[in-house]
Design an enzyme around this catalytic site. Structure first.
Site, PDB file in Angstrom:
ATOM      1  N   ARG A  23      66.498  73.455  17.488  1.00  0.00           N
ATOM      2  CA  ARG A  23      67.449  72.733  18.323  1.00  0.00           C
ATOM      3  C   ARG A  23      68.848  73.273  18.006  1.00  0.00           C
ATOM      4  NH1 ARG A  23      66.569  66.736  16.595  1.00  0.00           N
ATOM      5  NH2 ARG A  23      68.228  66.352  18.089  1.00  0.00           N
ATOM      6  N   SER A  54      71.739  71.452  17.532  1.00  0.00           N
ATOM      7  CA  SER A  54      72.696  70.554  16.884  1.00  0.00           C
ATOM      8  C   SER A  54      73.151  71.148  15.557  1.00  0.00           C
ATOM      9  CB  SER A  54      72.063  69.184  16.634  1.00  0.00           C
ATOM     10  OG  SER A  54      71.099  69.252  15.592  1.00  0.00           O
ATOM     11  N   THR A  95      73.026  51.613  15.141  1.00  0.00           N
ATOM     12  CA  THR A  95      71.789  52.365  14.931  1.00  0.00           C
ATOM     13  C   THR A  95      70.923  52.211  16.162  1.00  0.00           C
ATOM     14  OG1 THR A  95      69.769  52.649  13.615  1.00  0.00           O
ATOM     15  CG2 THR A  95      70.646  50.419  13.765  1.00  0.00           C
ATOM     16  N   SER A 151      67.625  53.258  15.930  1.00  0.00           N
ATOM     17  CA  SER A 151      66.271  53.293  15.391  1.00  0.00           C
ATOM     18  C   SER A 151      65.676  51.885  15.377  1.00  0.00           C
ATOM     19  CB  SER A 151      66.288  53.861  13.968  1.00  0.00           C
ATOM     20  OG  SER A 151      65.127  53.498  13.263  1.00  0.00           O
ATOM     21  N   LEU A 152      64.572  51.690  16.083  1.00  0.00           N
ATOM     22  CA  LEU A 152      63.922  50.376  16.084  1.00  0.00           C
ATOM     23  C   LEU A 152      63.427  50.016  14.685  1.00  0.00           C
ATOM     24  CD1 LEU A 152      61.868  50.522  19.415  1.00  0.00           C
ATOM     25  CD2 LEU A 152      64.198  49.684  19.033  1.00  0.00           C
ATOM     26  N   ARG A 162      64.884  50.868  11.811  1.00  0.00           N
ATOM     27  CA  ARG A 162      66.039  50.371  11.061  1.00  0.00           C
ATOM     28  C   ARG A 162      66.451  48.987  11.550  1.00  0.00           C
ATOM     29  NH1 ARG A 162      68.573  56.115  11.653  1.00  0.00           N
ATOM     30  NH2 ARG A 162      67.890  57.130   9.735  1.00  0.00           N
ATOM     31  N   ARG A 188      73.408  56.704  19.776  1.00  0.00           N
ATOM     32  CA  ARG A 188      72.715  57.959  20.073  1.00  0.00           C
ATOM     33  C   ARG A 188      73.650  59.132  19.861  1.00  0.00           C
ATOM     34  NH1 ARG A 188      68.925  58.850  23.646  1.00  0.00           N
ATOM     35  NH2 ARG A 188      68.948  60.867  22.601  1.00  0.00           N
ATOM     36  N   GLY A 189      73.072  60.340  19.890  1.00  0.00           N
ATOM     37  CA  GLY A 189      73.870  61.550  19.739  1.00  0.00           C
ATOM     38  C   GLY A 189      73.649  62.205  18.392  1.00  0.00           C
ATOM     39  N   ASN A 190      74.240  63.387  18.216  1.00  0.00           N
ATOM     40  CA  ASN A 190      74.094  64.077  16.937  1.00  0.00           C
ATOM     41  C   ASN A 190      74.942  63.372  15.874  1.00  0.00           C
ATOM     42  OD1 ASN A 190      76.795  65.078  17.146  1.00  0.00           O
ATOM     43  ND2 ASN A 190      76.066  66.751  18.430  1.00  0.00           N
ATOM     44  N   THR A 233      78.671  63.025  16.510  1.00  0.00           N
ATOM     45  CA  THR A 233      78.951  62.007  17.527  1.00  0.00           C
ATOM     46  C   THR A 233      78.835  60.610  16.946  1.00  0.00           C
ATOM     47  OG1 THR A 233      78.098  63.469  19.258  1.00  0.00           O
ATOM     48  CG2 THR A 233      78.247  61.134  19.788  1.00  0.00           C
ATOM     49  N   ARG A 234      77.822  60.389  16.144  1.00  0.00           N
ATOM     50  CA  ARG A 234      77.609  59.055  15.568  1.00  0.00           C
ATOM     51  C   ARG A 234      78.744  58.685  14.608  1.00  0.00           C
ATOM     52  NH1 ARG A 234      71.052  58.546  14.549  1.00  0.00           N
ATOM     53  NH2 ARG A 234      70.438  59.863  16.292  1.00  0.00           N
TER      54      ARG A 234
END
Length: 310
Positions: free
Chosen positions: A10, A12, A126, A128-129, A131, A148-150, A153-154
């Site tokens: 990828r 990123s 977050t 993530s379900l 988390r 979301r995002g790299n 971005t987060r």
């Protein structure tokens, strides 16, 4: 003339860091070969305005790379192990599981507060379900915001969206040089990590023995055993990386211990258990733990989660 090995990844910043690390090590172990990196954007990288759980998780971050391998455009693909589905396309295998670094989740807060110290109703980012469910079990008052995002971005969203904190994987944060930003490493009693978190995996064509031999030199057996057990548990539960399931295998000598958690989206229903056995029985241990969790009601919880995500 030495064969050139084409390495897919990828695009990123974290994926490129991981791939460069892999290639640097492969060069040292295989000096007779040359390596070239090719980056691709996957479906998961392109869709940033929809929760991953809503669009499914079958190869969201891997499919384009896998197609490249099957069509002969690339020879191997470097992945975060937590992104690799438990069932791979026919003809592809995991050729190497690299030595795992810290698998835990971390909190990065704007004011340096730990998860316990955050104010009532704190906004925590977050997507993530896994988390979300475990955080809500520990702190039901938290307001969880999509993230979301790299990683870059987060981190930016922490300030821009006025969040009190965000929760990320320690491995990614440390690999990109942001260890100093970490407020707290979450105990696995609070948040069991995603299956495979903290390790890099290399996917290859099953019938390409030359490339299998090249990448196999980088395999780390204790990490392979631990993550194989985690993946066997996940596969038995028929869960994906976007379902609230966590696991952590640890190896000491020839003993493998595997912990697992399954939770409802709101964290109110949460079950945990563990198994231990010989390191060579990783798959069996993963399946045994899944069966234990199913006996405790995991199948009912996961059925409810899937219905809520429709």
């Amino acid at each position: 003339m030495a064969r050139e090995i084409i390495v897919g990844t990828r695009d990123s910043a974290l994926a490129m860091w991981q791939t460069n690390w892999v290639v640097d090590n492969l060069r040292k172990l295989n000096p007779e070969y040359s390596f070239r990196i090719v980056s691709l954007k996957t479906q998961g990288d392109k869709i940033l305005d929809v929760a991953l759980a809503k669009i499914g998780d079958k190869g969201l971050f891997t499919k384009e790379l896998e197609v490249g391998m099957l069509e002969g455009d690339i020879d191997l693909a470097v992945h975060s192990m937590k992104d690799l589905p438990t069932v791979l396309p026919e003809g592809l295998i995991i050729g190497c599981i690299c030595e795992r670094v810290d698998p835990r989740d971390v909190v990065i807060s704007r004011e340096g507060k730990t998860l316990e110290e955050l104010p009532d109703g704190a906004k925590v980012g977050t997507s993530s379900l896994r988390r979300c469910a475990q955080l809500l079990k520990f702190r039901p008052d938290l307001q969880l915001e999509p993230l979301r995002g790299n990683l870059n971005t987060r981190m930016a969203k922490l300030e821009r969206d006025n969040l009190d904190a965000i929760v990320l994987a320690a491995a990614g944060v440390e690999r990109l040089g942001w260890r100093a930003r970490i407020t707290e490493y979450l105990s696995t009693d609070i948040s069991l990590p995603a299956v495979g978190q903290g390790s890099i995996g290399i996917e290859v064509r099953e019938n390409d023995r030359e490339v299998c031999d090249i990448v196999g030199k980088l395999n780390h057996f204790p990490s392979q055993a631990a993550i194989t057990a985690e993946r066997a548990m996940l596969r038995k539960l028929e869960g994906g990386c976007q379902i609230p399931i966590g696991a952590l295998g640890t190896v000491a000598g020839d003993k493998l211990t595997l912990e697992g958690v399954v939770a409802g989206l709101d964290g109110k229903e949460l079950i945990k258990n563990s198994v231990s056995g010989h390191v060579d029985d990783a798959v069996i241990l993963g399946q045994q733990l899944a069966e234990k969790l199913i006996e405790m009601g995991a199948d009912k919880i996961l059925k409810s989660v899937r219905q809520e995500l429709l």
